[in-house]
Design a protein around this motif. Sequence first.
Motif, PDB file in Angstrom:
ATOM      1  N   VAL A 155       0.835  -1.199   0.000  1.00  0.00           N
ATOM      2  CA  VAL A 155       0.000   0.000   0.000  1.00  0.00           C
ATOM      3  C   VAL A 155       0.872   1.253   0.000  1.00  0.00           C
ATOM      4  O   VAL A 155       1.750   1.404   0.863  1.00  0.00           O
ATOM      5  N   ASP A 156       0.625   2.141  -0.963  1.00  0.00           N
ATOM      6  CA  ASP A 156       1.231   3.473  -0.974  1.00  0.00           C
ATOM      7  C   ASP A 156       0.217   4.452  -0.401  1.00  0.00           C
ATOM      8  O   ASP A 156      -0.883   4.606  -0.950  1.00  0.00           O
ATOM      9  N   VAL A 157       0.586   5.121   0.692  1.00  0.00           N
ATOM     10  CA  VAL A 157      -0.326   6.014   1.395  1.00  0.00           C
ATOM     11  C   VAL A 157       0.140   7.457   1.221  1.00  0.00           C
ATOM     12  O   VAL A 157       1.269   7.798   1.583  1.00  0.00           O
ATOM     13  N   PHE A 158      -0.749   8.309   0.684  1.00  0.00           N
ATOM     14  CA  PHE A 158      -0.459   9.735   0.545  1.00  0.00           C
ATOM     15  C   PHE A 158      -1.246  10.495   1.607  1.00  0.00           C
ATOM     16  O   PHE A 158      -2.481  10.421   1.669  1.00  0.00           O
ATOM     17  N   GLU A 159      -0.524  11.231   2.447  1.00  0.00           N
ATOM     18  CA  GLU A 159      -1.139  12.051   3.487  1.00  0.00           C
ATOM     19  C   GLU A 159      -0.280  13.293   3.700  1.00  0.00           C
ATOM     20  O   GLU A 159       0.851  13.208   4.173  1.00  0.00           O
ATOM     21  N   PRO A 160      -0.794  14.490   3.352  1.00  0.00           N
ATOM     22  CA  PRO A 160       0.026  15.693   3.411  1.00  0.00           C
ATOM     23  C   PRO A 160       0.123  16.356   4.785  1.00  0.00           C
ATOM     24  O   PRO A 160       0.975  17.222   4.981  1.00  0.00           O
ATOM     25  N   VAL A 221       1.791  22.510   3.224  1.00  0.00           N
ATOM     26  CA  VAL A 221       1.982  21.162   2.696  1.00  0.00           C
ATOM     27  C   VAL A 221       2.783  21.222   1.409  1.00  0.00           C
ATOM     28  O   VAL A 221       3.004  22.289   0.838  1.00  0.00           O
ATOM     29  N   ARG A 222       3.185  20.035   0.953  1.00  0.00           N
ATOM     30  CA  ARG A 222       3.813  19.884  -0.353  1.00  0.00           C
ATOM     31  C   ARG A 222       2.923  19.010  -1.220  1.00  0.00           C
ATOM     32  O   ARG A 222       2.126  18.231  -0.712  1.00  0.00           O
ATOM     33  N   SER A 223       3.068  19.149  -2.533  1.00  0.00           N
ATOM     34  CA  SER A 223       2.219  18.382  -3.437  1.00  0.00           C
ATOM     35  C   SER A 223       3.028  17.837  -4.600  1.00  0.00           C
ATOM     36  O   SER A 223       4.104  18.341  -4.932  1.00  0.00           O
ATOM     37  N   VAL A 224       2.464  16.795  -5.224  1.00  0.00           N
ATOM     38  CA  VAL A 224       2.988  16.255  -6.476  1.00  0.00           C
ATOM     39  C   VAL A 224       1.808  16.074  -7.417  1.00  0.00           C
ATOM     40  O   VAL A 224       0.671  15.858  -6.979  1.00  0.00           O
ATOM     41  N   SER A 225       2.065  16.172  -8.711  1.00  0.00           N
ATOM     42  CA  SER A 225       0.992  16.043  -9.696  1.00  0.00           C
ATOM     43  C   SER A 225       0.897  14.643 -10.285  1.00  0.00           C
ATOM     44  O   SER A 225      -0.084  14.314 -10.948  1.00  0.00           O
ATOM     45  N   ASP A 226       1.899  13.816 -10.042  1.00  0.00           N
ATOM     46  CA  ASP A 226       1.909  12.450 -10.561  1.00  0.00           C
ATOM     47  C   ASP A 226       2.489  11.542  -9.476  1.00  0.00           C
ATOM     48  O   ASP A 226       3.684  11.594  -9.186  1.00  0.00           O
ATOM     49  N   PRO A 227       1.663  10.709  -8.843  1.00  0.00           N
ATOM     50  CA  PRO A 227       2.177   9.886  -7.733  1.00  0.00           C
ATOM     51  C   PRO A 227       3.263   8.920  -8.159  1.00  0.00           C
ATOM     52  O   PRO A 227       4.128   8.558  -7.352  1.00  0.00           O
ATOM     53  N   SER A 228       3.275   8.517  -9.421  1.00  0.00           N
ATOM     54  CA  SER A 228       4.272   7.544  -9.858  1.00  0.00           C
ATOM     55  C   SER A 228       5.691   8.102  -9.830  1.00  0.00           C
ATOM     56  O   SER A 228       6.655   7.337  -9.799  1.00  0.00           O
ATOM     57  N   THR A 229       5.825   9.434  -9.805  1.00  0.00           N
ATOM     58  CA  THR A 229       7.165  10.020  -9.743  1.00  0.00           C
ATOM     59  C   THR A 229       7.841   9.740  -8.409  1.00  0.00           C
ATOM     60  O   THR A 229       9.074   9.801  -8.321  1.00  0.00           O
ATOM     61  N   VAL A 230       7.074   9.452  -7.371  1.00  0.00           N
ATOM     62  CA  VAL A 230       7.674   9.104  -6.086  1.00  0.00           C
ATOM     63  C   VAL A 230       7.518   7.619  -5.768  1.00  0.00           C
ATOM     64  O   VAL A 230       8.404   7.017  -5.154  1.00  0.00           O
ATOM     65  N   THR A 231       6.394   7.004  -6.185  1.00  0.00           N
ATOM     66  CA  THR A 231       6.178   5.596  -5.855  1.00  0.00           C
ATOM     67  C   THR A 231       6.834   4.644  -6.853  1.00  0.00           C
ATOM     68  O   THR A 231       7.167   3.520  -6.508  1.00  0.00           O
TER      69      THR A 231
END
Length: 312
Positions: A155-160, A221-231
Amino acid sequence: MDQPTDPATSVASEGGGAPSAARVPSQGTTRDANERAPETRYRRYATNLRLWQRNRAWWGSELATGAKLRYYGDMVASYTRCARGRGRTVRYLDKEFAFDDIATPLNLQTCPREVSRDLLGNMRPGFRVRTALDVGGNLGQFAVTLRHFAPEAEVDVFEPNGLILPQLEANTAALKGVRIWPYALSPRPVDEMFFDPGRSATGSVLADQIDSVGTPRSLAVRSVSDPSTVTGNQEYDLVKIDVEGYELEVLKCLGGMTVHYLYVEVSGARGVYPHSELLMLVRRQFGDFRVVFQGPCDRRSVHHPLLLEFSG
């Protein structure tokens, strides 16, 4: 306004450094929720405890009877510790679960039914969730519950919200394959979110979507526009989105991904987007789908869950 907090990532991310930030407007949201009288907000909060419904959901889950009975003792022990100032934790699914909202031990009662029956119980026979993306992870209640019923799932969990990251990390620390990413997902950079102090689950990028019993708090907070760039992942068996009105924008960040099931908490009639736009975007990005579960929904609904199954 509080001083900005820049949460540190708990895992290595690609590219290094935070994306540039620019505030996202609230997209023409109404101010009805924030203009309610304080006493109305408190009454709504008390009503939302829905003790009867929560206990009915608890007993309707796939947990063993002994586990269900033990949890009542665990809740009593938790509230006793809280009253003595010994920290907010409750034993949930055989693990210590840290929380900020005093109602969390009650709220957790709905999670096993939601995951075991509403979600997993409506998937194709034999389908197994091995990869999941949890957007709006909060304290990890969804990830922890999913792993209980699907122990092989990564599981990849995004929480800012950086203020609750220690609790989220503690709640998922024993679960190998659960990764925490301290970012908001947004097609445009965001640098701020809002939530009700002590009730982190109310958090949203949109201030007007906070159903607050007090003054909403602002947090950097910080944000990304494409989760695959980090996961590094472009395909998920399950994507879950719970972002308090920002779900249409989050979906825009998932274009190009392969998704087998989408479980999204859709904003109700007072939401900031037409449901048709969300469903058309889903079809455009992921292809044809079937609605295999939908929670109760009427004009009074603030949110309702929707599970979509894709033909691929």
